[in-house]
Design a protein around this motif. Structure first.
Motif, PDB file in Angstrom:
ATOM      1  N   ASP A 125       0.823  -1.163  -0.083  1.00  0.00           N
ATOM      2  CA  ASP A 125      -0.140   0.263  -0.023  1.00  0.00           C
ATOM      3  C   ASP A 125       1.762   1.132   0.145  1.00  0.00           C
ATOM      4  O   ASP A 125       0.390   2.107  -0.055  1.00  0.00           O
ATOM      5  N   HIS A 126       2.248   0.953   0.229  1.00  0.00           N
ATOM      6  CA  HIS A 126       3.010   2.488  -0.343  1.00  0.00           C
ATOM      7  C   HIS A 126       4.653   1.913  -0.780  1.00  0.00           C
ATOM      8  O   HIS A 126       4.300   0.809  -0.916  1.00  0.00           O
ATOM      9  N   VAL A 127       4.757   2.985  -1.548  1.00  0.00           N
ATOM     10  CA  VAL A 127       6.307   2.808  -2.720  1.00  0.00           C
ATOM     11  C   VAL A 127       7.601   2.968  -1.763  1.00  0.00           C
ATOM     12  O   VAL A 127       7.300   3.714  -1.066  1.00  0.00           O
ATOM     13  N   PRO A 128       8.161   1.661  -1.082  1.00  0.00           N
ATOM     14  CA  PRO A 128       9.239   1.525  -0.347  1.00  0.00           C
ATOM     15  C   PRO A 128      10.037   2.971  -0.190  1.00  0.00           C
ATOM     16  O   PRO A 128      10.496   3.243  -1.690  1.00  0.00           O
ATOM     17  N   ASP A 129      10.649   3.716   0.358  1.00  0.00           N
ATOM     18  CA  ASP A 129      11.180   4.958   0.108  1.00  0.00           C
ATOM     19  C   ASP A 129      13.296   4.207  -0.788  1.00  0.00           C
ATOM     20  O   ASP A 129      13.484   3.197  -0.537  1.00  0.00           O
ATOM     21  N   GLY A 130      13.527   4.704  -1.579  1.00  0.00           N
ATOM     22  CA  GLY A 130      14.668   5.065  -2.112  1.00  0.00           C
ATOM     23  C   GLY A 130      14.377   4.518  -3.870  1.00  0.00           C
ATOM     24  O   GLY A 130      15.124   4.325  -4.136  1.00  0.00           O
ATOM     25  N   LEU A 131      13.071   3.409  -3.758  1.00  0.00           N
ATOM     26  CA  LEU A 131      13.108   2.532  -4.795  1.00  0.00           C
ATOM     27  C   LEU A 131      12.787   3.114  -6.231  1.00  0.00           C
ATOM     28  O   LEU A 131      13.645   2.591  -7.618  1.00  0.00           O
ATOM     29  N   ARG A 132      12.175   4.183  -6.417  1.00  0.00           N
ATOM     30  CA  ARG A 132      11.755   5.139  -7.052  1.00  0.00           C
ATOM     31  C   ARG A 132      13.187   5.795  -7.579  1.00  0.00           C
ATOM     32  O   ARG A 132      13.823   5.497  -8.670  1.00  0.00           O
ATOM     33  N   ALA A 133      14.164   6.136  -7.121  1.00  0.00           N
ATOM     34  CA  ALA A 133      15.176   6.623  -6.869  1.00  0.00           C
ATOM     35  C   ALA A 133      16.651   5.686  -7.579  1.00  0.00           C
ATOM     36  O   ALA A 133      16.455   5.717  -8.665  1.00  0.00           O
ATOM     37  N   GLU A 134      16.209   5.012  -6.716  1.00  0.00           N
ATOM     38  CA  GLU A 134      17.204   3.683  -7.557  1.00  0.00           C
ATOM     39  C   GLU A 134      16.821   2.623  -8.862  1.00  0.00           C
ATOM     40  O   GLU A 134      17.324   2.515  -9.451  1.00  0.00           O
ATOM     41  N   ALA A 135      15.561   2.804  -9.387  1.00  0.00           N
ATOM     42  CA  ALA A 135      15.519   2.545 -10.615  1.00  0.00           C
ATOM     43  C   ALA A 135      15.300   3.473 -11.472  1.00  0.00           C
ATOM     44  O   ALA A 135      15.911   2.960 -13.193  1.00  0.00           O
ATOM     45  N   ASP A 136      15.347   4.270 -11.079  1.00  0.00           N
ATOM     46  CA  ASP A 136      15.636   5.662 -12.062  1.00  0.00           C
ATOM     47  C   ASP A 136      16.888   5.879 -12.285  1.00  0.00           C
ATOM     48  O   ASP A 136      18.182   5.673 -14.043  1.00  0.00           O
ATOM     49  N   GLU A 137      18.091   5.152 -11.903  1.00  0.00           N
ATOM     50  CA  GLU A 137      19.133   5.259 -12.155  1.00  0.00           C
ATOM     51  C   GLU A 137      19.728   4.416 -12.768  1.00  0.00           C
ATOM     52  O   GLU A 137      20.398   4.272 -13.401  1.00  0.00           O
ATOM     53  N   VAL A 138      19.436   2.699 -12.696  1.00  0.00           N
ATOM     54  CA  VAL A 138      19.798   2.024 -13.044  1.00  0.00           C
ATOM     55  C   VAL A 138      19.233   1.923 -14.388  1.00  0.00           C
ATOM     56  O   VAL A 138      20.184   1.633 -15.665  1.00  0.00           O
ATOM     57  N   VAL A 139      17.847   2.845 -15.040  1.00  0.00           N
ATOM     58  CA  VAL A 139      18.077   2.967 -17.060  1.00  0.00           C
ATOM     59  C   VAL A 139      18.239   4.458 -16.981  1.00  0.00           C
ATOM     60  O   VAL A 139      18.850   3.850 -18.175  1.00  0.00           O
ATOM     61  N   ALA A 140      19.502   5.346 -16.298  1.00  0.00           N
ATOM     62  CA  ALA A 140      19.774   6.296 -16.475  1.00  0.00           C
ATOM     63  C   ALA A 140      21.201   5.670 -16.591  1.00  0.00           C
ATOM     64  O   ALA A 140      21.766   5.929 -17.916  1.00  0.00           O
ATOM     65  N   GLN A 141      21.181   4.739 -15.973  1.00  0.00           N
ATOM     66  CA  GLN A 141      22.683   4.242 -16.926  1.00  0.00           C
ATOM     67  C   GLN A 141      22.781   2.900 -18.033  1.00  0.00           C
ATOM     68  O   GLN A 141      23.788   3.752 -19.366  1.00  0.00           O
ATOM     69  N   ALA A 142      21.500   2.553 -17.846  1.00  0.00           N
ATOM     70  CA  ALA A 142      21.733   1.961 -19.161  1.00  0.00           C
ATOM     71  C   ALA A 142      21.484   2.553 -19.977  1.00  0.00           C
ATOM     72  O   ALA A 142      21.637   2.682 -21.159  1.00  0.00           O
ATOM     73  N   ASP A 143      20.814   4.363 -20.264  1.00  0.00           N
ATOM     74  CA  ASP A 143      20.834   4.846 -21.212  1.00  0.00           C
ATOM     75  C   ASP A 143      22.031   5.376 -21.598  1.00  0.00           C
ATOM     76  O   ASP A 143      22.579   5.346 -23.058  1.00  0.00           O
ATOM     77  N   ARG A 144      22.370   5.870 -20.670  1.00  0.00           N
ATOM     78  CA  ARG A 144      23.843   6.697 -20.393  1.00  0.00           C
ATOM     79  C   ARG A 144      24.909   5.365 -22.086  1.00  0.00           C
ATOM     80  O   ARG A 144      25.348   6.085 -22.527  1.00  0.00           O
ATOM     81  N   ALA A 145      24.488   4.164 -20.906  1.00  0.00           N
ATOM     82  CA  ALA A 145      25.540   3.322 -22.069  1.00  0.00           C
ATOM     83  C   ALA A 145      25.052   2.930 -23.273  1.00  0.00           C
ATOM     84  O   ALA A 145      26.060   3.008 -24.323  1.00  0.00           O
ATOM     85  N   ARG A 146      23.960   2.977 -23.457  1.00  0.00           N
ATOM     86  CA  ARG A 146      23.463   3.355 -25.288  1.00  0.00           C
ATOM     87  C   ARG A 146      23.664   4.373 -25.710  1.00  0.00           C
ATOM     88  O   ARG A 146      24.297   3.654 -27.147  1.00  0.00           O
ATOM     89  N   ARG A 147      23.978   5.369 -25.169  1.00  0.00           N
ATOM     90  CA  ARG A 147      24.274   6.612 -25.968  1.00  0.00           C
ATOM     91  C   ARG A 147      25.475   6.983 -26.116  1.00  0.00           C
ATOM     92  O   ARG A 147      25.813   7.162 -27.066  1.00  0.00           O
ATOM     93  N   ARG A 148      26.386   6.301 -25.590  1.00  0.00           N
ATOM     94  CA  ARG A 148      27.965   5.925 -25.466  1.00  0.00           C
ATOM     95  C   ARG A 148      28.103   5.011 -26.401  1.00  0.00           C
ATOM     96  O   ARG A 148      29.570   5.190 -27.318  1.00  0.00           O
ATOM     97  N   LYS A 149      27.697   4.126 -26.653  1.00  0.00           N
ATOM     98  CA  LYS A 149      27.480   3.256 -27.672  1.00  0.00           C
ATOM     99  C   LYS A 149      27.281   3.372 -28.967  1.00  0.00           C
ATOM    100  O   LYS A 149      28.224   4.112 -29.747  1.00  0.00           O
ATOM    101  N   ALA A 150      26.380   4.326 -28.854  1.00  0.00           N
ATOM    102  CA  ALA A 150      26.672   5.594 -30.479  1.00  0.00           C
ATOM    103  C   ALA A 150      27.367   6.298 -30.769  1.00  0.00           C
ATOM    104  O   ALA A 150      27.545   6.099 -31.821  1.00  0.00           O
ATOM    105  N   VAL A 151      27.592   6.669 -29.943  1.00  0.00           N
ATOM    106  CA  VAL A 151      28.928   7.989 -29.984  1.00  0.00           C
ATOM    107  C   VAL A 151      30.079   6.990 -30.230  1.00  0.00           C
ATOM    108  O   VAL A 151      30.507   7.956 -31.238  1.00  0.00           O
ATOM    109  N   ALA A 152      30.266   6.782 -29.948  1.00  0.00           N
ATOM    110  CA  ALA A 152      31.941   5.462 -29.797  1.00  0.00           C
ATOM    111  C   ALA A 152      31.731   5.136 -31.200  1.00  0.00           C
ATOM    112  O   ALA A 152      32.396   4.510 -32.493  1.00  0.00           O
TER     113      ALA A 152
END
Length: 415
Positions: A257-284
């Motif tokens: 009945d509630h979202v645990p503290d820190g879960l959203r931030a942790e998920a956002d960071e994992v997604v952001a890292q994956a996005d950065r990796a994909r863009r870095r590969k495109a640049v490379a």
């Protein structure tokens, strides 16, 4: 121009645009898919209460994050229609089942309570000779009593119907310790509880149902938030994303009945890292193509190393011992370049270093244009003029041409 450069980039390739569109459509699909899964679970829970009178809910259309945005959108629309239709049908079936159960419990007495037996009338000579007016009065009284009985029975049925409707609104996931007393109250009302008692039971039943509905709303809102968190995680690879998806799935299954503290931030960071990796590969990839088109020699895995560790080397055309060091910042969309020289390639004079830097500066402008055409605009923000700083000396194996030559010399020496 300069042999040292720093620039920001923006990845706007066709693949990047497709990834954004897929994710946006997938976000919507995950939400309606979550509603459908919750509705299917709700129908199964109601079946445990009302049996086969409640139909099962269909599984609906399927989609994957890798599908085209159009295909995902079509699946979303299909599932949304199914959810709306099945939710209405489920509501109708539950109400009908609840009313059917209560109808079977309705008490026989018309007034909803046991009526005292009327004394049998004693007939005598006086009765026989009773005036017509008295007989009419008795008939009127009997009719009035019958009307009162019918009205009382109607009120009784109305209370029972209201109780059935309230019971049908009780969420399917209501625990037995709450559902059992609610069902008992409905049975008591249907069996003919006195009006005052029935009103008390109805008020208590309504409060219980309202409390359970509010609790269910908290669960539903949390489920939507959790699905919003989980949707992007389904579009990125890696164990970190998989671990978080499993955690979210457990929370949904446990009806959090509630979202645990820190879960959203942790998920956002994992997604952001994956996005950065994909863009870095495109640049490379784009930089590798730009360098090789101009005659620079890159080693195997140039783009993989640049996207991964953030550093890769390319040799300048010819056996000069000079090369280019390319760097990608890990957290910022920044690319840097620097002319380097192999340790065994001693420059005859500093002018040789400056000449190598000037050559790369000219080539760098061409590379930027080619990378921009690939969908990655580069906006340069820093430079150092040729000859202003000493060229960095690196180990021979860092520069592909030098590494190739050294390997050849080792093979010849071994013969």
């Amino acid at each position: 121009m300069s042999g040292f450069t720093g620039a920001r980039y923006v990845v706007e390739t066709a693949a990047e645009r497709l990834a954004r569109e897929q994710r946006a459509q997938w976000q919507q699909f995950v939400q309606v898919r979550g509603e459908l899964e919750a509705l299917r679970a709700e129908a199964e829970a109601y079946r445990s209460v009302y049996g086969s009178r409640i139909s099962r809910v269909a599984a609906g259309a399927r989609a994957r994050p890798q599908h085209s945005p159009r295909r995902i959108a079509a699946a979303t629309a299909e599932v949304a229609l199914l959810v709306g239709r099945e939710r209405e049908r489920l509501r109708t079936e539950v109400l009908a089942a609840s009313r059917q159960d209560v109808s079977g419990l309705l008490a026989a007495p018309a007034a909803g309570a046991t009526q005292p037996a009327r004394p049998r009338r004693q007939w005598d000579e006086r009765t026989v000779t009773e005036p017509d007016a008295r007989r009419r009065d008795d008939a009127t009284a009997r009719a009035a009593r019958a009307g009162d009985d019918a009205a009382a029975q109607e009120r009784h049925r109305a209370r029972a119907t209201r109780a059935a409707e309230l019971l049908s609104r009780l969420p399917a996931a209501t625990p037995d310790e709450v559902r059992a007393p609610c069902a008992a109250a409905v049975a008591e009302i249907a069996a003919g509880a006195p009006a005052s008692r029935a009103h008390l039971l109805l008020r208590d039943l309504e409060e219980r149902v309202t409390a359970q509905q509010r609790a269910e709303e908290h669960v539903a809102l949390t489920r939507r938030d959790l699905l919003t968190i989980a949707a992007p995680l389904e579009t990125v690879p890696g164990e970190a994303a998989a671990r978080l998806r499993r955690r979210v799935a457990r929370l949904v299954a446990d009806r959090a009945d509630h979202v645990p503290d820190g879960l959203r931030a942790e998920a956002d960071e994992v997604v952001a890292q994956a996005d950065r990796a994909r863009r870095r590969k495109a640049v490379a990839d784009a930089v590798r193509v730009g360098l090789t088109d101009l005659g620079y020699r890159v080693g195997d895995g140039f783009d993989t190393a640049l996207a991964g560790t953030g550093v890769a080397y390319a040799a300048m055309d010819g056996d000069t011992g000079y090369g280019v060091k390319v760097l990608l910042d890990r957290d910022d969309p920044v690319i840097r370049t620097q002319v380097v020289r192999a340790g065994t390639a001693h420059a005859a004079r500093t002018e040789d270093d400056a000449a190598a830097e000037r050559k790369f500066c000219d080539d760098y402008e061409v590379i930027k244009r080619r990378v921009r055409r690939a969908g990655i605009p580069i906006d340069q923000f820093g430079q150092v003029d040729p000859g202003r700083q000493a060229v960095q000396v690196v180990a021979d194996e860092m520069i592909p041409a030098q590494a190739h030559r050294a390997a050849g010399q080792q093979r010849r020496q071994g013969l």
